[in-house]
Scaffold this active site. Structure first.
Site, PDB file in Angstrom:
ATOM      1  N   ASP A   1     -10.766  -9.769   2.527  1.00 45.58           N
ATOM      2  CA  ASP A   1     -10.746 -10.915   1.752  1.00 45.58           C
ATOM      3  C   ASP A   1     -11.053 -10.510   0.112  1.00 45.58           C
ATOM      4  O   ASP A   1     -10.694 -11.001  -0.767  1.00 45.58           O
ATOM      5  CB  ASP A   1     -11.492 -11.828   2.625  1.00 45.58           C
ATOM      6  CG  ASP A   1     -11.466 -13.143   1.571  1.00 45.58           C
ATOM      7  OD1 ASP A   1     -10.571 -13.953   1.377  1.00 45.58           O
ATOM      8  OD2 ASP A   1     -12.647 -13.809   1.019  1.00 45.58           O
TER       9      ASP A   1
ATOM     10  N   ARG B   1       1.495 -22.119  -8.182  1.00 46.01           N
ATOM     11  CA  ARG B   1       0.236 -21.626  -7.823  1.00 46.01           C
ATOM     12  C   ARG B   1      -0.095 -20.639  -6.993  1.00 46.01           C
ATOM     13  O   ARG B   1      -1.178 -20.458  -6.473  1.00 46.01           O
ATOM     14  CB  ARG B   1      -0.598 -22.859  -7.946  1.00 46.01           C
ATOM     15  CG  ARG B   1      -0.794 -23.604  -9.404  1.00 46.01           C
ATOM     16  CD  ARG B   1      -1.146 -25.101  -9.318  1.00 46.01           C
ATOM     17  NE  ARG B   1      -2.574 -25.014  -8.726  1.00 46.01           N
ATOM     18  CZ  ARG B   1      -3.044 -25.999  -8.018  1.00 46.01           C
ATOM     19  NH1 ARG B   1      -2.273 -27.222  -8.064  1.00 46.01           N
ATOM     20  NH2 ARG B   1      -4.251 -25.848  -7.407  1.00 46.01           N
ATOM     21  N   LYS B   2       0.827 -20.390  -6.235  1.00 42.71           N
ATOM     22  CA  LYS B   2       0.615 -19.641  -4.794  1.00 42.71           C
ATOM     23  C   LYS B   2       0.778 -18.113  -5.318  1.00 42.71           C
ATOM     24  O   LYS B   2       1.699 -17.570  -5.710  1.00 42.71           O
ATOM     25  CB  LYS B   2       1.446 -19.875  -3.844  1.00 42.71           C
ATOM     26  CG  LYS B   2       1.667 -21.282  -3.020  1.00 42.71           C
ATOM     27  CD  LYS B   2       2.474 -21.679  -2.165  1.00 42.71           C
ATOM     28  CE  LYS B   2       2.387 -22.916  -1.593  1.00 42.71           C
ATOM     29  NZ  LYS B   2       3.260 -23.284  -0.425  1.00 42.71           N
TER      30      LYS B   2
END
Lengths: 249, 249
Positions: A163, A208-209
């Site tokens: 992450d 926006r991804k």
């Protein structure tokens, strides 16, 4: 290294100006204020020989100019205190994206990946960014406080470094982002103290991804320990200003 | 509470036997050996009122007998040292599955979710298992050392507590397991200090595969912060004995 500045330093420097050039100006005392934060992405005594070899290899790669090493501090406040990056040179490196944009929080908070005290006990890592290729390499040595099954790295610790790798890559590509999805296939256990290289890439942007992939390999490249995909959402800057601190990963 | 035992205690007790009953036997000194490990899944001063309320609610639920609270220690060695569970009662609770089965490792290792020192700084959590329903509830309060964006919990920390919840649930259902896949949708940011309830369930078993789901909600149930699926693989007991310590999550 002391760089001057501060109220005391400026006052001393001003008092020196009328003196004749033959008398050198005395060196002013160090300025008041907190020590500069420690960059935790530099080698320490807990790094293994294999970790140091890989680090030198990545530094050599950074010397070509396409890659740059990202410093890493204990908290977002430390990133702010470190100030702007130097104009030249790869070590010390430029300030990282992300935390430096955010305001300091009033509590004694720590960035999760740097929360564990003790060199070598937790997440030892150094990240190298290639902005043009939208790619980030993270050299990682998991310490003995990241244990799951005896002698092995916890699956949650592997998820956390993935992450962090993908989030930093997405941040470099699209500005402030938050994790929307993380999917990880665990393929081979990771012994504590192993040296891994995470290869994170922003595969494509759609509005926006930001869609990313990550491969987690042993430093010698022989073992694929995990592979992952990530979807991060670019925060709306206007909304971000209005609701500062509410978007997050 | 001292329970007697040990070489010194037994020697003192034996030397008392010939004495007349009128002279009470002196209380023997505490036995030698390490202190019992601290159960970290019990309330401490850093737990918020909301966390304590939820904990009492879950304890009341456990009093019915269908659920049981799982203790939690700093390392696998501590789980071993705690010994077998008491025959009755829900607090102190039975020993958890998993780490107690594994051999102690020689290094000073820590279970990742319990690695951060300082009450309230890291992962504060307590797990309750319903073995018959193949379900595990994890009450969770993220501390200030789990920060991602300022004031918010790091996505990797949320992944870690989900992995811990599903792994413990799978362990209760199928014995020793390792994570094969973890997929998480992050739906709403989690402020540091919030109180969450993770609801993990083993949905089905197919051979050695355990398929699980997890919902991460605010303690009041109003906000769904994340949902996840997990696939865990039951380790082959014969292989596990032959290659002890090689399987892991």
């Amino acid at each position: 290294m002391w760089r001057g500045g501060g109220v005391v330093g400026r006052a001393l420097a001003a008092s020196c100006r009328p003196r004749p050039p033959a008398r050198p100006c005395p060196r002013p005392p160090p300025p008041p204020g907190p020590e500069p934060p420690r960059d935790l992405a530099l080698p320490n005594g807990a790094w293994s020989d294999a970790m140091r070899r890989q680090y030198r290899r990545l530094l050599d790669m950074a010397a070509t100019g396409a890659w740059r090493r990202l410093p890493s501090y204990r908290s977002a406040r430390h990133h702010l205190r470190a100030g702007p990056p130097p104009a030249t040179g790869t070590d010390p490196p430029p300030a990282p994206p992300g935390p430096a944009e955010a305001p300091a929080t009033p509590r004694d908070t720590r960035l999760f990946l740097r929360a564990i005290d003790g060199d070598g006990d937790g997440f030892e890592y150094a990240m190298f960014l290639n902005a043009a290729e939208r790619r980030l390499l993270c050299l990682f040595q998991p310490g003995p406080h990241l244990e799951g099954h005896p002698g092995l790295t916890h699956g949650g610790a592997i998820a956390a470094i993935i992450d962090g790798t993908l989030g930093t890559c997405a941040l470099a590509v699209a500005g402030r982002v938050m994790t929307a999805n993380l999917s990880i296939d665990y393929l081979a256990p990771v012994p504590l103290g192993a040296v891994l290289l995470l290869d994170g890439r922003a595969e494509r942007l759609e509005g926006r991804k930001v869609f990313l992939s990550c491969h987690v390999r042993s430093a010698d490249g022989d073992t694929l320990h995990a592979r992952a995909t990530g979807l991060f959402i670019q925060l709306d800057p206007a909304k971000h200003r209005a609701q500062d601190g509410e978007g997050g990963r």
